[in-house]
Design a protein around this motif. Structure first.
Motif, PDB file in Angstrom:
ATOM      1  N   LEU A 102       4.397   0.569  13.801  1.00 20.99           N
ATOM      2  CA  LEU A 102       4.673  -0.893  13.839  1.00 20.99           C
ATOM      3  C   LEU A 102       3.418  -1.641  13.947  1.00 20.99           C
ATOM      4  O   LEU A 102       2.566  -1.269  14.733  1.00 20.99           O
ATOM      5  N   GLY A 103       3.115  -2.521  13.122  1.00 24.95           N
ATOM      6  CA  GLY A 103       2.058  -3.362  13.353  1.00 24.95           C
ATOM      7  C   GLY A 103       0.907  -3.124  12.389  1.00 24.95           C
ATOM      8  O   GLY A 103      -0.059  -3.677  11.934  1.00 24.95           O
ATOM      9  N   THR A 104       1.049  -1.493  11.662  1.00 32.30           N
ATOM     10  CA  THR A 104       0.080  -1.091  10.736  1.00 32.30           C
ATOM     11  C   THR A 104      -0.029  -2.246   9.458  1.00 32.30           C
ATOM     12  O   THR A 104       1.111  -2.276   8.976  1.00 32.30           O
ATOM     13  N   PRO A 105      -1.145  -2.816   9.210  1.00 33.97           N
ATOM     14  CA  PRO A 105      -1.282  -3.440   8.075  1.00 33.97           C
ATOM     15  C   PRO A 105      -0.686  -3.020   6.674  1.00 33.97           C
ATOM     16  O   PRO A 105      -0.656  -1.647   6.458  1.00 33.97           O
ATOM     17  N   TYR A 106      -0.215  -3.858   5.821  1.00 38.61           N
ATOM     18  CA  TYR A 106       0.128  -3.291   4.483  1.00 38.61           C
ATOM     19  C   TYR A 106      -1.026  -3.016   3.467  1.00 38.61           C
ATOM     20  O   TYR A 106      -1.842  -3.814   3.538  1.00 38.61           O
ATOM     21  N   VAL A 107      -1.380  -1.926   3.114  1.00 38.03           N
ATOM     22  CA  VAL A 107      -2.447  -1.687   2.193  1.00 38.03           C
ATOM     23  C   VAL A 107      -1.693  -0.518   1.195  1.00 38.03           C
ATOM     24  O   VAL A 107      -1.364   0.607   1.676  1.00 38.03           O
ATOM     25  N   HIS A 108      -1.756  -0.859   0.022  1.00 34.19           N
ATOM     26  CA  HIS A 108      -1.151  -0.178  -1.154  1.00 34.19           C
ATOM     27  C   HIS A 108      -2.126   1.416  -1.093  1.00 34.19           C
ATOM     28  O   HIS A 108      -3.240   1.272  -0.831  1.00 34.19           O
ATOM     29  N   GLN A 109      -1.133   2.336  -1.309  1.00 32.80           N
ATOM     30  CA  GLN A 109      -1.467   3.800  -1.320  1.00 32.80           C
ATOM     31  C   GLN A 109      -2.176   4.363   0.068  1.00 32.80           C
ATOM     32  O   GLN A 109      -2.450   5.463  -0.020  1.00 32.80           O
ATOM     33  N   ALA A 110      -2.287   3.835   1.019  1.00 38.67           N
ATOM     34  CA  ALA A 110      -2.642   4.178   2.143  1.00 38.67           C
ATOM     35  C   ALA A 110      -1.737   4.650   3.136  1.00 38.67           C
ATOM     36  O   ALA A 110      -0.448   4.619   3.078  1.00 38.67           O
ATOM     37  N   SER A 111      -2.074   5.540   3.974  1.00 36.07           N
ATOM     38  CA  SER A 111      -1.180   6.243   5.055  1.00 36.07           C
ATOM     39  C   SER A 111      -1.933   6.602   6.262  1.00 36.07           C
ATOM     40  O   SER A 111      -2.240   7.783   6.624  1.00 36.07           O
ATOM     41  N   VAL A 112      -2.610   5.497   6.724  1.00 35.51           N
ATOM     42  CA  VAL A 112      -3.481   5.699   8.200  1.00 35.51           C
ATOM     43  C   VAL A 112      -2.756   4.813   9.292  1.00 35.51           C
ATOM     44  O   VAL A 112      -3.019   3.421   9.006  1.00 35.51           O
ATOM     45  N   ARG A 113      -2.203   5.370  10.235  1.00 33.44           N
ATOM     46  CA  ARG A 113      -1.691   4.638  11.055  1.00 33.44           C
ATOM     47  C   ARG A 113      -2.509   3.695  12.044  1.00 33.44           C
ATOM     48  O   ARG A 113      -3.795   4.056  12.263  1.00 33.44           O
ATOM     49  N   GLY A 114      -2.229   2.513  12.164  1.00 35.00           N
ATOM     50  CA  GLY A 114      -3.188   1.402  12.561  1.00 35.00           C
ATOM     51  C   GLY A 114      -4.083   0.771  11.738  1.00 35.00           C
ATOM     52  O   GLY A 114      -4.526  -0.316  11.785  1.00 35.00           O
TER      53      GLY A 114
END
Length: 141
Positions: free
Chosen positions: A13-25
């Motif tokens: 929760l709160g992780t910004p939206y970044v296309h193709q990313a998968s890094v918590r926070g």
């Protein structure tokens, strides 16, 4: 009662939206959230996703996400709504499925966790318009 899947997803929760990313926070898209929860629960991902553009599903008829879900997740019976299920959405009629979320609450006030453009990872009400877009539900193995 929460599930280990919901507990893991809530950490995003709160992780910004970044296309193709998968890094918590740091950044995630909807697929990145599912991938990150998989890694938290199981370790290495079962396959690497191919590169994709933001509009990758706007034309064509190949159900890429549905096919991947069928390979790695377990389909759920329509009557069995439980927190922790992966929801696959078709964003418009006739288009292929291209959005994912995790059911965080079932019952009278269902909710789902998902990464949404402009919002990041959020816990949204699963309103009738969202419910009408669900193509399939799965559970992690």
């Amino acid at each position: 009662m929460d599930s280990p899947v919901v507990d893991a997803a809530r950490l995003w929760l709160g992780t910004p939206y970044v296309h193709q990313a998968s890094v918590r926070g740091s950044g995630s898209d909807c697929l990145g959230l599912i991938r990150g929860v998989w890694r938290d629960l199981y370790g290495a991902e079962p396959e690497a996703p191919p590169a994709y553009t933001a509009d990758w599903a706007e034309c064509g008829s190949t159900e890429v996400l549905l096919s991947a879900a069928m390979r790695h997740l377990r389909p759920v019976d329509d009557a069995d709504w439980q927190p922790g299920q992966v929801l696959l959405f078709r964003m418009r009629q006739g288009a292929i499925a291209k959005h994912l979320g995790i059911l965080s609450a079932a019952g009278d006030a269902p909710r789902f966790l998902h990464a949404y453009t402009g919002h990041g990872v959020i816990n949204s009400p699963l309103t009738p318009p969202w419910q009408s877009r669900i193509v399939a539900r799965f559970r992690f193995p």
